[in-house]
Each structure stands twice: as structure tokens, then as C-alpha cells.
Design a protein around this motif. Structure first.
Motif, PDB file in Angstrom:
ATOM      1  N   ASN A 291       0.714  -1.116  -0.130  1.00  0.00           N
ATOM      2  CA  ASN A 291       0.044   0.042  -0.093  1.00  0.00           C
ATOM      3  C   ASN A 291       0.735   1.370  -0.072  1.00  0.00           C
ATOM      4  N   THR A 292       2.166   1.201   0.211  1.00  0.00           N
ATOM      5  CA  THR A 292       3.173   2.075  -0.030  1.00  0.00           C
ATOM      6  C   THR A 292       3.027   2.783  -1.236  1.00  0.00           C
ATOM      7  N   ALA A 293       2.790   1.647  -2.223  1.00  0.00           N
ATOM      8  CA  ALA A 293       2.750   1.942  -3.810  1.00  0.00           C
ATOM      9  C   ALA A 293       1.314   2.685  -4.041  1.00  0.00           C
ATOM     10  N   MET A 294       0.385   2.358  -3.365  1.00  0.00           N
ATOM     11  CA  MET A 294      -0.751   3.111  -3.409  1.00  0.00           C
ATOM     12  C   MET A 294      -1.025   4.366  -2.884  1.00  0.00           C
ATOM     13  N   TYR A 295      -0.464   4.566  -1.841  1.00  0.00           N
ATOM     14  CA  TYR A 295      -0.620   5.756  -1.105  1.00  0.00           C
ATOM     15  C   TYR A 295       0.474   6.898  -1.542  1.00  0.00           C
ATOM     16  N   TYR A 296       1.500   6.304  -1.702  1.00  0.00           N
ATOM     17  CA  TYR A 296       2.690   7.368  -2.151  1.00  0.00           C
ATOM     18  C   TYR A 296       3.278   6.996  -3.446  1.00  0.00           C
ATOM     19  N   ALA A 297       2.583   6.396  -4.369  1.00  0.00           N
ATOM     20  CA  ALA A 297       3.078   6.196  -5.633  1.00  0.00           C
ATOM     21  C   ALA A 297       3.770   7.309  -6.425  1.00  0.00           C
ATOM     22  N   ALA A 298       3.290   8.544  -6.567  1.00  0.00           N
ATOM     23  CA  ALA A 298       3.741   9.727  -6.928  1.00  0.00           C
ATOM     24  C   ALA A 298       5.303   9.905  -6.268  1.00  0.00           C
ATOM     25  N   SER A 312       4.846  11.777 -12.783  1.00  0.00           N
ATOM     26  CA  SER A 312       5.002  10.448 -11.706  1.00  0.00           C
ATOM     27  C   SER A 312       3.563   9.935 -11.699  1.00  0.00           C
ATOM     28  N   THR A 313       2.762  10.932 -11.597  1.00  0.00           N
ATOM     29  CA  THR A 313       1.335  10.510 -11.449  1.00  0.00           C
ATOM     30  C   THR A 313       0.812   9.439 -12.590  1.00  0.00           C
ATOM     31  N   LEU A 314       1.359   9.940 -13.903  1.00  0.00           N
ATOM     32  CA  LEU A 314       0.991   9.018 -14.989  1.00  0.00           C
ATOM     33  C   LEU A 314       1.783   7.773 -15.040  1.00  0.00           C
ATOM     34  N   VAL A 315       2.794   7.723 -14.338  1.00  0.00           N
ATOM     35  CA  VAL A 315       3.575   6.339 -14.294  1.00  0.00           C
ATOM     36  C   VAL A 315       2.744   5.493 -13.274  1.00  0.00           C
ATOM     37  N   ALA A 316       2.358   6.226 -12.237  1.00  0.00           N
ATOM     38  CA  ALA A 316       1.764   5.609 -10.952  1.00  0.00           C
ATOM     39  C   ALA A 316       0.520   5.000 -11.557  1.00  0.00           C
ATOM     40  N   LEU A 317      -0.347   5.614 -12.563  1.00  0.00           N
ATOM     41  CA  LEU A 317      -1.252   4.938 -13.142  1.00  0.00           C
ATOM     42  C   LEU A 317      -1.025   3.783 -13.951  1.00  0.00           C
ATOM     43  N   VAL A 318      -0.098   3.771 -14.364  1.00  0.00           N
ATOM     44  CA  VAL A 318       0.435   2.310 -15.063  1.00  0.00           C
ATOM     45  C   VAL A 318       0.527   1.185 -14.210  1.00  0.00           C
ATOM     46  N   VAL A 319       1.038   1.548 -13.051  1.00  0.00           N
ATOM     47  CA  VAL A 319       1.215   0.659 -11.967  1.00  0.00           C
ATOM     48  C   VAL A 319      -0.079   0.075 -11.478  1.00  0.00           C
ATOM     49  N   ALA A 320      -0.941   1.236 -11.311  1.00  0.00           N
ATOM     50  CA  ALA A 320      -2.495   0.869 -10.910  1.00  0.00           C
ATOM     51  C   ALA A 320      -3.268   0.011 -11.773  1.00  0.00           C
ATOM     52  N   VAL A 321      -3.034   0.118 -13.210  1.00  0.00           N
ATOM     53  CA  VAL A 321      -3.606  -0.555 -14.246  1.00  0.00           C
ATOM     54  C   VAL A 321      -2.945  -1.902 -14.268  1.00  0.00           C
ATOM     55  N   THR A 322      -1.746  -2.117 -13.755  1.00  0.00           N
ATOM     56  CA  THR A 322      -1.368  -3.371 -13.805  1.00  0.00           C
ATOM     57  C   THR A 322      -1.920  -4.041 -12.521  1.00  0.00           C
ATOM     58  N   ASN A 323      -2.147  -3.471 -11.575  1.00  0.00           N
ATOM     59  CA  ASN A 323      -2.852  -4.250 -10.642  1.00  0.00           C
ATOM     60  C   ASN A 323      -4.104  -4.661 -11.152  1.00  0.00           C
ATOM     61  N   MET A 324      -4.852  -3.647 -11.633  1.00  0.00           N
ATOM     62  CA  MET A 324      -6.279  -4.059 -11.903  1.00  0.00           C
ATOM     63  C   MET A 324      -6.172  -5.259 -12.940  1.00  0.00           C
ATOM     64  N   LEU A 439       9.098  -2.836  -9.859  1.00  0.00           N
ATOM     65  CA  LEU A 439       7.904  -2.285  -9.426  1.00  0.00           C
ATOM     66  C   LEU A 439       6.632  -2.916 -10.039  1.00  0.00           C
ATOM     67  N   THR A 440       6.382  -3.028 -11.163  1.00  0.00           N
ATOM     68  CA  THR A 440       5.407  -3.681 -11.887  1.00  0.00           C
ATOM     69  C   THR A 440       5.252  -5.223 -11.664  1.00  0.00           C
ATOM     70  N   CYS A 441       6.443  -6.045 -11.647  1.00  0.00           N
ATOM     71  CA  CYS A 441       6.303  -7.468 -11.278  1.00  0.00           C
ATOM     72  C   CYS A 441       5.819  -7.522  -9.989  1.00  0.00           C
ATOM     73  N   TYR A 442       6.160  -6.717  -8.921  1.00  0.00           N
ATOM     74  CA  TYR A 442       5.907  -6.734  -7.606  1.00  0.00           C
ATOM     75  C   TYR A 442       4.528  -6.403  -7.494  1.00  0.00           C
ATOM     76  N   VAL A 443       3.930  -5.447  -8.230  1.00  0.00           N
ATOM     77  CA  VAL A 443       2.456  -5.206  -8.235  1.00  0.00           C
ATOM     78  C   VAL A 443       1.365  -6.156  -8.767  1.00  0.00           C
ATOM     79  N   ALA A 444       2.173  -6.743  -9.844  1.00  0.00           N
ATOM     80  CA  ALA A 444       1.430  -8.200 -10.538  1.00  0.00           C
ATOM     81  C   ALA A 444       1.395  -9.096  -9.723  1.00  0.00           C
TER      82      ALA A 444
END
Length: 534
Positions: A291-298, A312-324, A439-444
Motif C-alpha cells: 500500500n505504500t505503492a498506492m498511497y505514495y506512488a507519485a 510521476s502520477t501518469l506512471v503511477a497510473l500504469v502501476v495501478a492498471v497493472t494491479n487491475m 515495481l510492476t512485477c511486484y504489483v502484478a
């Protein structure tokens, strides 16, 4: 969504006092009613995701209006978690007394109040109160929705329906980042980011009163006719009365075999072990640091070198999309693969990714340099220097210098913007690529396992008489661990550095993985009553 039909599905139907036998019953897998019911309830999951994710992009714009210290930022982020701890715990008590449906409505109402408080906040104190109120809604939703879904879902695809809630949560996080990007350049755009969260809550508050109560709660209240009618809608018209009567009989048998549940019952071995399992799973979900990746992604991506807030927020969106996306994969495979197997495998991948992520930060920040009392303490470590808001980098002297007291221009011949960047190195591209991939593999990996399995198993392993109380305790453990992580992340990166912090999360995950391998059973394909008797 068109229903998928299994023309003949075999359910295990043991007659009371007799041996078990396989009785063929025709089950329409996925009637429109059950999907519609789950969708309406899971709006609360969307709000859970939205309100926990939106702070990532709102945190830095809020800084312009409230000039928060590191500790104040952590408090704003963790206030929601703090509120969720208490509401998650008491939701278990209230759900057993007043029902699952009423708690869902209560959460929606709280989300509306919290969103409006945040959108209209005029002081830091009002921000904290708004985040705390939203936390009350998040805690209730995080506890009651998995319970409600598991109690209305047919066991043949209960895992899939339960995972849909996690999918909706991740969708809420994605939409939070989209809203963050839309309003990132708007004056006081953070107010719109928070205020929009009231809209889905209002929709749920309108449609939820027309939805039925959980059949299991109806039976607990001796409302047999209503429970039978709801079960018939859930399973579809092709299911026989014999099957519906058996479902009711099985639930009643479970209730007769268990005395009215009290917290003292958890001292008994058959109840203590499931409780420990649920608490370990929830602790693992949070102490892995996800949840640090969610709360403090940017903020994390700024640590990685993305200095512009919108980028940074745009790249954080990519991380969130990976999660979804990987949660969508989980929806498909959960009932086929099994909860335990997928959890063990994905946690290994997640742990490896955490250690690679930490190593990438160590290289990117040129070692393990904690926050210094003076900018000069960073010496020639540019990447760590510019993370400190007080400091800037002098290209002429190749040293870290203080920005305090300087105007926007002429800092050793540099503008503030120039002082917040480092000279380009040949290895920057490779290091950034490895960092983002890890980071992406971690989220996935998290999305495929720890992101949803604890909630599914938690809603399955307790008897009906203890399910509400046990889920309340386990949910409180989840939010307590969440609070610890959310309220310490920035401070930990200052002391341990980003690399040390992610390695710490990886080490904790290893220990919890060992406990999970030893304790967690497989629950896939079993009825809630069968699981509670194992």
C-alpha cells in the motif's frame, strides 16, 4: 453480462445423519441476479479503492495550500487507515446484530460525508477529520463486502465472485489516478479529487435498499421463506426445491452445532487456528508494503527520478492498471488454481521483486544515504540530495547546496528547477527500466495473490456463529498493519533509505510466507459449512 450455463453441475449433498453422495442438480452458473447483486454491493469496494488511492496524487498539490511536514503528510495518509481499524472491528459486531445489508448502506453514507468534508476543507485539522471519516467507511466496506459476497455466492464460483470485489477495488484505484491526472494542473485540484468520491456513494445509497439481505443472515434470524426466495433467485429457476431446501438445512445444521458465538470461543483450538490464519494473511497483505505503492506512488516515482508531478502520477497510473489487469486474471484462475497454491507461488515472485526494487533504488540513489541534517551532508550524492526539499544540486561545484532562503533564481547560477535535477549518466536509463519493471512485477504478483486471497479465505474458514466477529478481528489486524506501514514509510525512507525500506518489507514477507506455507489450508471447492468443520 450474459450468464454462463453449466447444464449439469454436481454438488455434494450430504443428508443429515446419512452418508454423503453425489447428487446431480442443474445449476445455472451466474444468473443475472447474482451478478447484479454483487455489482451493487461492490460499489463500496470501488469507494474503498478510490479513497485509498486518491491520496497519492492529492498529497503533493495539498502541500501548496497547507505546507505540511513529513510527519503531517504521513498523518494525512494514515488517518484513513486509523479510522478503518476501529470501524472494521465494530463492523463485525454490528453485522451479526443488524445484518450485512444495513452495514453496506452505512458505509455509503459515511463515504459521502467524508468526501464532502475533504472537498471543503479549509484547514489541516479539517483534512485530518475528513480522512478519518472516510476511513470509517473504508473499514466497514473492507470487512462487510467480502462477507456479504461469500454468503450470496454459489460455492462453484464463490472465489470468482469474491475476487470481483478486489477487481472493483483496483478499478477504483485506477480511476483515482485518472482523476488525479485530470486535476493535477487545476488550482486546488485536490478538492475535486476528493469530492468526486461522493458520486458512487450516492448511487449505492439509492440502489442498495432494493437489494436483499444475505440468505445466511436471514436464516440466522429465522426468516426461512425470504432466505429460500433469495437463494432461488441466486441459483436460478432450473435448480430444484430439493437443492434449495438442502442449502437451508445445511446452514441450519451448522448453526445448531455451534453455540452462539462469543469472543471467548476463540480460545478453543478449532476456532483459534482459523483466527490466527486469517490474521497472518491480513498481516502479510499489509506488511509486504504494497500500500505504500498506492498511497505514495507519485512520491516513490519522484524518488526514482520522475520530478514532474504529472509525469510521476501518469506512471503511477500504469502501476495501478497493472494491479487491475492482474486482478482480472485472478478472477479467472482462482477457482481453478486454488487459493493456497496461487498465494504461495505469487508471494515468492513478489519477494524477489521487492529485493530487486530495493537494489535498483540503491544504485539509483548512489548507495544508502539517509536524510541529513544539513544539505552539505549529502556531499556528491546528487540523487539523494534533490529528494530533500531543502536542497538543490550545483552543477558547477558538483555539490549539494541549501535552497533555504534563496529566491527562485540565481542559486549558484541555477534556477530552482535546474537545481532539482541531476547530471545525466549513461546508466540512468537501464536503472530506471529495471526499477519500473521490478515495481510492476511486484504489483502484478501482489494482485494475483496477496491482494485478494486473504479476503477470500477469511470469509470462508469460520463457522456462521463466529464469522462476523472473526472477520472484524482479522480486518482490524489488516488495518493496524496498514496504519504502521502508511504512517512510517516516509520516515523509514529518510532513515533506512528507499532501498533499505523495500528490503525490510521483503524480509518481513519471507517470514510471513513461511507461516503461510505451514498453516494455510486449501478452501477452493468447499462449502462454507464444510470448511468450518475441517
Amino acid at each position: 453480462m450474459e450468464p454462463h450455463v453449466n447444464k449439469k453441475h454436481y454438488e455434494r449433498i450430504p443428508s443429515l445423519g446419512e452418508s454423503s453422495e453425489e447428487v446431480p442438480v442443474s445449476i445455472e452458473k451466474g444468473t443475472f441476479f447474482v451478478y447484479y447483486l454483487v455489482f451493487c454491493v461492490c460499489i463500496g469496494g470501488f469507494l474503498f479503492g478510490f479513497d485509498t488511492g486518491v491520496i497519492s496524487g492529492a498529497l503533493q498539490p495539498m502541500q501548496k495550500d497547507f505546507f505540511m511536514s513529513t510527519r503531517q503528510k504521513e498523518l494525512v495518509v494514515s488517518a484513513t487507515t486509523f479510522g478503518a481499524i476501529f470501524s472494521g472491528f465494530f463492523a463485525g459486531l454490528l453485522s451479526d446484530k443488524f445484518g450485512r445489508k444495513l452495514l453496506v448502506l452505512c458505509a455509503a453514507s459515511i463515504f459521502i460525508v467524508g468526501s464532502l468534508l475533504l472537498a471543503l476543507a479549509t484547514s489541516y485539522s479539517m483534512l485530518l477529520v475528513g480522512r478519518l471519516v472516510v476511513g470509517f467507511g473504508v473499514g466497514i466496506a473492507s470487512m462487510i463486502i467480502p462477507v456479504y459476497v461469500s454468503e450470496v455466492a454459489p460455492k462453484s464460483f464463490r472465489g470468482q465472485l469474491a475476487t470481483l470485489n478486489t477487481l472493483v477495488i483496483t478499478f477504483g484505484q485506477v480511476m483515482a489516478y485518472v482523476v488525479n491526472i485530470i486535476y493535477s494542473e487545476t488550482e486546488s485540484g485536490w478538492r475535486y479529487m476528493f469530492g468526486i468520491g461522493a458520486i458512487p456513494a450516492i448511487i449505492q445509497l439509492i440502489i442498495m435498499p432494493f437489494m436483499p439481505e444475505s440468505p445466511r443472515f436471514m436464516i440466522a434470524k429465522n426468516e426461512i421463506a425470504h432466505a429460500k426466495s433469495t437463494l432461488q433467485k441466486i441459483y436460478g429457476p432450473t435448480v430444484s426445491d430439493q437443492f434449495i431446501d438442502h442449502e437451508i438445512e445445511t446452514i441450519q445444521q451448522d448453526m445448531l452445532q455451534a453455540k452462539r458465538g462469543t469472543y471467548r470461543d476463540f480460545l478453543e483450538a478449532q476456532n483459534l487456528k482459523p483466527l490466527l490464519i486469517a490474521c497472518v494473511l491480513q498481516a502479510a497483505q499489509q506488511l509486504s508494503g504494497f500500500n505504500t505503492a498506492m498511497y505514495y506512488a507519485a512520491t516513490i516515482l519522484q524518488m526514482a527520478g520522475f520530478r514532474d508531478h504529472q509525469n510521476s502520477t501518469l506512471v503511477a497510473l500504469v502501476v495501478a492498471v497493472t494491479n487491475m489487469v492482474f486482478t482480472m486474471v485472478a478472477v479467472v484462475i482462482i477457482d481453478k488454481t486454488g487459493r493456497r497454491r496461487i498465494l504461495i507461488i505469487t508471494m515468492i515472485c513478489m519477494i524477489i521483486s521487492l529485493f530487486i526494487l530495493g537494489g535498483s533504488f540503491a544504485i539509483q540513489q548512489e548507495g544508502f544515504i539517509p536524510k541529513q541534517g544539513l544539505c552539505q551532508g549529502y556531499t556528491t550524492h546528487c540523487a539523494r540530495c534533490i529528494l530533500d526539499d531543502r536542497c538543490g544540486w550545483s552543477i558547477d561545484t558538483s555539490l549539494c547546496v541549501s535552497l533555504v532562503g534563496h529566491n527562485a533564481t540565481d542559486i549558484l547560477g541555477l534556477t530552482l528547477a535546474e537545481a532539482s535535477t541531476c547530471p545525466i549518466k549513461s546508466t540512468d536509463g537501464l536503472v530506471t527500466t529495471v526499477l519500473l519493471l521490478s515495481l510492476t512485477c511486484y504489483v502484478a504478483s501482489y494482485a494475483l495473490g496477496l491482494g485478494y486471497v486473504p479476503w477470500v479465505i477469511q470469509s470462508e474458514i469460520f463457522s456462521l456463529s463466529l464469522r462476523g466477529k472473526a472477520n472484524g478481528i482479522a480486518t482490524a489486524v489488516n488495518w493496524t498493519c496498514n496504519l504502521i506501514v502508511a504512517s512510517t514509510f516516509l520516515s523509514m525512507t529518510n532513515v533506512l533509505t528507499a532501498a533499505g525500506t523495500f528490503w525490510f518489507y521483503g524480509s518481513i514477507s519471507v517470514l510471513l510466507w513461511i507461516l503461510i506455507v505451514k498453516w494455510v489450508p486449501e478452501t477452493s471447492g468447499k462449502s462454507l459449512e464444510d470448511i468450518s468443520r475441517t
